[in-house]
Each structure stands twice: as C-alpha cells, then as structure tokens.
Write an enzyme that holds these catalytic residues in place. Structure first.
Site, PDB file in Angstrom:
ATOM      1  N   SER A  13       0.821  -1.188   0.171  1.00  0.00           N
ATOM      2  CA  SER A  13      -0.136  -0.022   0.012  1.00  0.00           C
ATOM      3  C   SER A  13       0.932   1.229   0.026  1.00  0.00           C
ATOM      4  O   SER A  13       0.396   2.109  -0.584  1.00  0.00           O
ATOM      5  CB  SER A  13      -1.021   0.174   1.301  1.00  0.00           C
ATOM      6  OG  SER A  13       0.010   0.229   2.564  1.00  0.00           O
ATOM      7  N   ASN A  14       2.230   1.238   0.614  1.00  0.00           N
ATOM      8  CA  ASN A  14       2.864   2.402   0.381  1.00  0.00           C
ATOM      9  C   ASN A  14       3.649   2.469  -0.873  1.00  0.00           C
ATOM     10  O   ASN A  14       3.557   3.608  -1.452  1.00  0.00           O
ATOM     11  CB  ASN A  14       4.208   2.186   1.772  1.00  0.00           C
ATOM     12  CG  ASN A  14       3.768   2.448   2.959  1.00  0.00           C
ATOM     13  OD1 ASN A  14       3.390   3.634   3.149  1.00  0.00           O
ATOM     14  ND2 ASN A  14       3.412   1.459   3.749  1.00  0.00           N
ATOM     15  N   LEU A  81      10.587  -6.494   5.052  1.00  0.00           N
ATOM     16  CA  LEU A  81      10.850  -7.203   6.345  1.00  0.00           C
ATOM     17  C   LEU A  81      12.280  -7.440   6.544  1.00  0.00           C
ATOM     18  O   LEU A  81      12.476  -8.147   7.847  1.00  0.00           O
ATOM     19  CB  LEU A  81       9.900  -8.330   6.340  1.00  0.00           C
ATOM     20  CG  LEU A  81       8.402  -7.816   6.285  1.00  0.00           C
ATOM     21  CD1 LEU A  81       7.514  -8.910   6.749  1.00  0.00           C
ATOM     22  CD2 LEU A  81       8.076  -6.684   7.363  1.00  0.00           C
ATOM     23  N   LYS A  82      13.017  -7.314   5.748  1.00  0.00           N
ATOM     24  CA  LYS A  82      14.429  -7.742   5.962  1.00  0.00           C
ATOM     25  C   LYS A  82      15.346  -6.712   6.603  1.00  0.00           C
ATOM     26  O   LYS A  82      14.921  -5.647   6.008  1.00  0.00           O
ATOM     27  CB  LYS A  82      15.079  -8.398   4.731  1.00  0.00           C
ATOM     28  CG  LYS A  82      14.582  -9.888   4.186  1.00  0.00           C
ATOM     29  CD  LYS A  82      15.111 -10.577   3.046  1.00  0.00           C
ATOM     30  CE  LYS A  82      16.483 -11.101   3.392  1.00  0.00           C
ATOM     31  NZ  LYS A  82      16.959 -11.893   2.317  1.00  0.00           N
ATOM     32  N   ILE A  84      18.699  -4.958   6.226  1.00  0.00           N
ATOM     33  CA  ILE A  84      19.905  -4.750   5.301  1.00  0.00           C
ATOM     34  C   ILE A  84      21.058  -4.710   5.900  1.00  0.00           C
ATOM     35  O   ILE A  84      21.210  -4.024   7.076  1.00  0.00           O
ATOM     36  CB  ILE A  84      19.415  -3.655   4.155  1.00  0.00           C
ATOM     37  CG1 ILE A  84      19.588  -2.433   4.659  1.00  0.00           C
ATOM     38  CG2 ILE A  84      18.258  -3.916   3.528  1.00  0.00           C
ATOM     39  CD1 ILE A  84      19.648  -1.356   3.551  1.00  0.00           C
ATOM     40  N   ASN A  98      13.281   4.316   4.888  1.00  0.00           N
ATOM     41  CA  ASN A  98      12.326   3.539   5.265  1.00  0.00           C
ATOM     42  C   ASN A  98      11.161   4.205   6.160  1.00  0.00           C
ATOM     43  O   ASN A  98      11.325   5.146   6.739  1.00  0.00           O
ATOM     44  CB  ASN A  98      13.098   2.630   6.616  1.00  0.00           C
ATOM     45  CG  ASN A  98      12.158   1.466   7.096  1.00  0.00           C
ATOM     46  OD1 ASN A  98      11.535   0.917   6.307  1.00  0.00           O
ATOM     47  ND2 ASN A  98      12.277   1.409   8.379  1.00  0.00           N
ATOM     48  N   HIS A 100       8.329   3.419   8.933  1.00  0.00           N
ATOM     49  CA  HIS A 100       8.317   2.728  10.042  1.00  0.00           C
ATOM     50  C   HIS A 100       6.851   2.857  10.779  1.00  0.00           C
ATOM     51  O   HIS A 100       6.568   4.233  11.076  1.00  0.00           O
ATOM     52  CB  HIS A 100       9.304   2.764  11.130  1.00  0.00           C
ATOM     53  CG  HIS A 100       9.000   1.856  12.274  1.00  0.00           C
ATOM     54  ND1 HIS A 100       9.221   0.374  12.090  1.00  0.00           N
ATOM     55  CD2 HIS A 100       8.711   2.149  13.450  1.00  0.00           C
ATOM     56  CE1 HIS A 100       9.015  -0.016  13.505  1.00  0.00           C
ATOM     57  NE2 HIS A 100       8.756   1.030  14.144  1.00  0.00           N
ATOM     58  N   ASP A 141      16.066   0.530  12.209  1.00  0.00           N
ATOM     59  CA  ASP A 141      15.242   1.596  12.549  1.00  0.00           C
ATOM     60  C   ASP A 141      15.902   2.723  13.515  1.00  0.00           C
ATOM     61  O   ASP A 141      15.406   3.656  14.036  1.00  0.00           O
ATOM     62  CB  ASP A 141      13.877   1.327  13.305  1.00  0.00           C
ATOM     63  CG  ASP A 141      13.222   0.266  12.705  1.00  0.00           C
ATOM     64  OD1 ASP A 141      12.657  -0.748  13.370  1.00  0.00           O
ATOM     65  OD2 ASP A 141      13.100   0.287  11.241  1.00  0.00           O
TER      66      ASP A 141
HETATM   67  C1  GRF Z   1       2.710  -1.849   7.293  1.00  0.00           C
HETATM   68  O1  GRF Z   1       2.197  -2.574   8.492  1.00  0.00           O
HETATM   69  C2  GRF Z   1       3.272  -0.667   7.313  1.00  0.00           C
HETATM   70  O2  GRF Z   1       3.014  -0.186   8.668  1.00  0.00           O
HETATM   71  C3  GRF Z   1       4.651  -1.290   7.256  1.00  0.00           C
HETATM   72  O3  GRF Z   1       4.633  -2.223   6.658  1.00  0.00           O
HETATM   73  C4  GRF Z   1       3.304  -3.001   6.521  1.00  0.00           C
HETATM   74  C5  GRF Z   1       2.955  -3.177   5.017  1.00  0.00           C
HETATM   75  O4  GRF Z   1       2.843  -1.924   4.323  1.00  0.00           O
HETATM   76  N1  GRF Z   1       5.628   0.046   6.811  1.00  0.00           N
HETATM   77  P1  GRF Z   1       2.540  -2.000   2.974  1.00  0.00           P
HETATM   78  O5  GRF Z   1       1.087  -2.120   2.932  1.00  0.00           O
HETATM   79  O6  GRF Z   1       3.123  -3.297   2.231  1.00  0.00           O
HETATM   80  O7  GRF Z   1       3.304  -0.713   2.315  1.00  0.00           O
END
Ligand code: GRF
Length: 197
Positions: A13-14, A81-82, A84, A98, A100, A141
């Site tokens: 979604s981002n 999710l990895k 780097i 990034n 967060h 982070d």
């Molecule tokens: C979401 O929980 C967001 O808070 C974090 O990654 C997760 C998935 O985001 N940044 P997205 O919809 O895949 O961008």
C-alpha cells in the site's frame, strides 16, 4: 528525474501511494523496479498492473547488483521485512529511506514490524502513536529521522484500528518525503535532517 527502487515484502500500500503520487505528478521521480522478499507479495501485482518491473529476489548481492545496474538514486523500503546489511547501507549512503509505523525511537528495532508495533503501543498505553520516515543506517530503525506524523490512540483501539490509522499517515509522510527527496530538498548533517522548502 530520479530513479527509484521500492523494496517490499507485503501488500504494497505504501508502494501504491508512490505509484499514485508519480502518476498525478506530485512526485518528480520514476519507479524503475520493485523488488520483493516474498514472491506472493501483492505489491508485485501492483507493479505489474502499473507496468513497473517487479521481481522476487532475496540474495543481497544480487539486489545490490541490480540497483547499481538500474542506476538507482533512491531506495525506498516500504514494508520490507528484511534487515539490510552494513555493506548494502554503505553502497547507498543516504540513498535508502524506510517507513516505520511508530514514532521512532518508540516501538522500533529488531522484531518491531507490522501488527507487533501496534500491540506494544497499546500494551504500553501511549496516547499518541504515528509513523516515521528515516534514512537507513547500520542499525534497525536507527537512522536520521526525515519526517514524523502523530495519530491519537483511543482507549477502545485494537491493534487493527490503530494500524489502519497509522497506515494512513505512513502514506502521507512517505509520499511527501519522496517528493522532497526528488526535489533535492532534504539535507542530512549527522543525525539532523533539514528540509529546505
Ligand atoms: C505495514 O504494517 C506498514 O506499517 C509497514 O509495513 C506494513 C505493510 O505495508 N511499513 P505495505 O502495505 O506493504 O506498504
């Protein structure tokens, strides 16, 4: 026109926010490639639907080589999710950002991603949470903060209602941070990030 790579692991979604921001000319950049650590990520479908090259790749060496081949100027970790490696960070200093889903330095670092972040915030009883866009450095982070935006936390919130509220401001500040980066308006000195409007 800056060349952008977006790294994802999930729904994207981002990523979609950046695609839309470029389409409606708010962002003067071009997403050259989407790289996912998860071959099932819906974000890869979003790339395909928008005629953007999308690949599944997990080997860091390969990822670095691809980013160099594509002459990428900005790497956006968007739900990636990895962690780097320092080698990767060094190869693209101050070119990796990034998003967060909390107000760093709260509820961040190793193991703090997705719903866990919101669970911990609710457990703690915070009255505000929010999202942070930051440069990626060698830590988890811990890089210099570019932008943050708060959201209220309500007594009746669940991890899902809070996640939904935070995700909305994630999209807002990620789009704005990438817009400003593409305009060369973000300057970093040590830990301090100045935005030259
Ligand atoms: C979401 O929980 C967001 O808070 C974090 O990654 C997760 C998935 O985001 N940044 P997205 O919809 O895949 O961008």
């Amino acid at each position: 026109m800056l060349k952008i790579a977006v790294l994802i692991s999930g729904s994207g979604s981002n990523l979609q926010t950046l695609i839309d921001g470029i389409k409606n000319k708010e962002i003067e950049g071009e997403i050259k490639i989407v790289i996912s650590s998860n071959k099932e990520a819906y974000g890869l479908t979003r790339a395909l639907e928008n005629k953007i090259k999308g690949i599944y790749e997990n080997k860091e060496e390969k990822i670095i080589a691809i980013l160099k081949e594509e002459k990428i100027d900005l790497i956006v970790l968007a739900g990636y999710l990895k962690i780097i490696s320092p080698k990767f960070v060094a190869a693209f200093k101050h070119k990796i950002i990034n998003i967060h889903p909390s107000l760093i330095p709260s509820f961040c670092g190793k193991g703090y991603y997705g719903e866990t972040v919101h669970e911990k915030a609710l457990e703690y009883g915070v009255k505000v949470s929010g999202a942070t866009v930051h440069f990626v450095d060698e830590g988890a982070d811990t890089g210099p903060i570019i932008m943050q935006k708060c959201v209220p936390v309500y007594h009746e919130d669940t991890k899902n209602t809070l996640q939904e509220r935070v995700l909305k401001v994630e999209h807002e500040i990620l789009k704005e941070a990438v817009r400003l980066y593409c305009l060369g308006k973000i300057k970093v000195t040590g830990r301090s990030v100045k935005i030259h409007e």
